[in-house]
Design a protein around this motif. Structure first.
Motif, mmCIF file in Angstrom:
data_model
loop_
_atom_site.group_PDB
_atom_site.id
_atom_site.type_symbol
_atom_site.label_atom_id
_atom_site.label_comp_id
_atom_site.label_asym_id
_atom_site.label_seq_id
_atom_site.Cartn_x
_atom_site.Cartn_y
_atom_site.Cartn_z
ATOM 1 N N ALA A 142 34.418 27.832 4.801
ATOM 2 C CA ALA A 142 33.409 27.164 5.632
ATOM 3 C C ALA A 142 32.040 27.764 5.311
ATOM 4 O O ALA A 142 31.865 28.980 5.330
ATOM 5 C CB ALA A 142 33.730 27.338 7.108
ATOM 6 N N ILE A 143 31.069 26.888 5.028
ATOM 7 C CA ILE A 143 29.758 27.359 4.591
ATOM 8 C C ILE A 143 28.690 26.998 5.623
ATOM 9 O O ILE A 143 28.406 25.821 5.860
ATOM 10 C CB ILE A 143 29.393 26.754 3.227
ATOM 11 N N PHE A 144 28.117 28.043 6.216
ATOM 12 C CA PHE A 144 26.986 27.907 7.137
ATOM 13 C C PHE A 144 25.817 28.749 6.631
ATOM 14 O O PHE A 144 25.017 29.245 7.406
ATOM 15 C CB PHE A 144 27.389 28.343 8.552
ATOM 16 N N ASP A 148 36.175 15.573 2.172
ATOM 17 C CA ASP A 148 34.960 16.370 2.303
ATOM 18 C C ASP A 148 34.128 15.952 3.521
ATOM 19 O O ASP A 148 34.054 14.765 3.859
ATOM 20 C CB ASP A 148 34.098 16.233 1.049
ATOM 21 N N ALA A 149 33.492 16.953 4.126
ATOM 22 C CA ALA A 149 32.538 16.727 5.215
ATOM 23 C C ALA A 149 31.261 17.469 4.843
ATOM 24 O O ALA A 149 31.172 18.685 4.972
ATOM 25 C CB ALA A 149 33.094 17.222 6.542
ATOM 26 N N ASP A 203 39.443 19.648 4.085
ATOM 27 C CA ASP A 203 38.992 19.847 2.706
ATOM 28 C C ASP A 203 37.638 20.553 2.725
ATOM 29 O O ASP A 203 37.296 21.226 3.689
ATOM 30 C CB ASP A 203 38.913 18.493 1.991
ATOM 31 N N GLU A 204 36.860 20.374 1.690
ATOM 32 C CA GLU A 204 35.579 21.072 1.575
ATOM 33 C C GLU A 204 34.614 20.623 2.668
ATOM 34 O O GLU A 204 34.539 19.446 3.009
ATOM 35 C CB GLU A 204 34.963 20.812 0.199
ATOM 36 N N ASP A 253 35.727 10.738 2.375
ATOM 37 C CA ASP A 253 34.592 11.638 2.579
ATOM 38 C C ASP A 253 33.663 11.147 3.691
ATOM 39 O O ASP A 253 33.461 9.945 3.880
ATOM 40 C CB ASP A 253 33.778 11.769 1.288
ATOM 41 N N VAL A 254 33.069 12.128 4.378
ATOM 42 C CA VAL A 254 31.971 11.870 5.308
ATOM 43 C C VAL A 254 30.770 12.593 4.724
ATOM 44 O O VAL A 254 30.752 13.818 4.609
ATOM 45 C CB VAL A 254 32.288 12.383 6.719
#
Length: 242
Positions: free
Chosen positions: A179-181, A134-135, A155-156, A102-103
């Motif tokens: 993708a969530i913006f 995850d990022a 991934d997420e 993860d990042v």
């Protein structure tokens, strides 16, 4: 006989050198996330290319902060805030880097109910990188250059509530998951040219001021653009054709 012995020795020596070189190259191609975090903590600029980062890269330093935080009842009773923010002052540059774990620039701890976030004071560049896990950049503020151009999110990922003060570059990116913006603010434009979203793109309540480059943008499923504001205009899928 002597000639054969010399040849064998040279061959063995050459093999040894090649082996040592290969070993060193392999050793140098992997960097621990914890070493990067230590360098940032010391105020060093971060610049890596053509490496693999192992371990979770945590810009929030939540593991370091959590033990010293007051218990939930204390901060509620004192009218405090449950958000713990870290300001990253280092310049961040990663090119052709693989992140195995993860990042994290955002994490909400369900047990303590603290929310850990990270903001970035200087340039942040993730160019042609691969995020295997995850990022998470929810709530992050990017004060200067922010580029994820050519990167792949396997991934997420989330940039929900993130704020970009300068042109944000997401050109040629690839998102394998949703993708969530949502609620993201692009104060000086965003480049999404040739970006590819294999599932859905959520830009609800997103605000864009400045350039809105969506040339060759591809979204396999749907675009949720409720209350999206593009320079004072509503987002329309007809924009994808222009």
């Amino acid at each position: 006989m002597k000639t054969q012995q010399i040849t064998l020795k040279l061959t063995f020596f050459t093999f040894l050198l090649v082996s040592l070189f290969s070993f060193n190259a392999q050793a140098q191609s992997t960097v621990k996330a914890s070493d990067i975090m230590k360098a940032m903590k010391n105020g060093e600029d971060i610049k890596y290319s053509n490496i693999t980062v192992t371990g979770t890269l945590d810009f929030t330093y939540m593991d370091e902060k959590a033990p010293d935080l007051p218990r939930r009842r204390s901060w509620w009773r004192n009218g405090g805030d449950n958000t713990v923010n870290e300001l990253i002052k280092s310049k961040i540059t990663f090119e052709n880097v693989v992140f195995e774990n993860d990042v994290i620039a955002y994490f909400h701890d369900d047990r303590s109910e603290y929310t850990f976030t990270a903001d970035f004071e200087e340039n942040v560049v993730f160019k042609n990188c691969k995020f295997e896990r995850d990022a998470m950049f929810k709530y992050s503020e990017f004060e200067r250059e922010a580029s994820f151009a050519g990167s792949t999110f396997k991934d997420e990922s989330t940039f929900k509530y993130a704020e970009f003060s300068r042109l944000a570059d997401f050109s040629n990116t690839s998102f394998d998951e949703n993708a969530i913006f949502k609620y993201t603010k692009f104060r000086d434009g965003v480049n999404l040219s040739s970006a590819r979203f294999e599932r859905s793109l959520d830009i609800k309540y997103t605000k864009v001021r400045g350039d809105f480059d969506i040339n060759n943008l591809y979204v396999r499923w749907d675009i949720d653009s409720k209350y999206t504001d593009i320079n004072g205009r509503k987002f329309s899928k007809n924009m994808l054709d222009n």
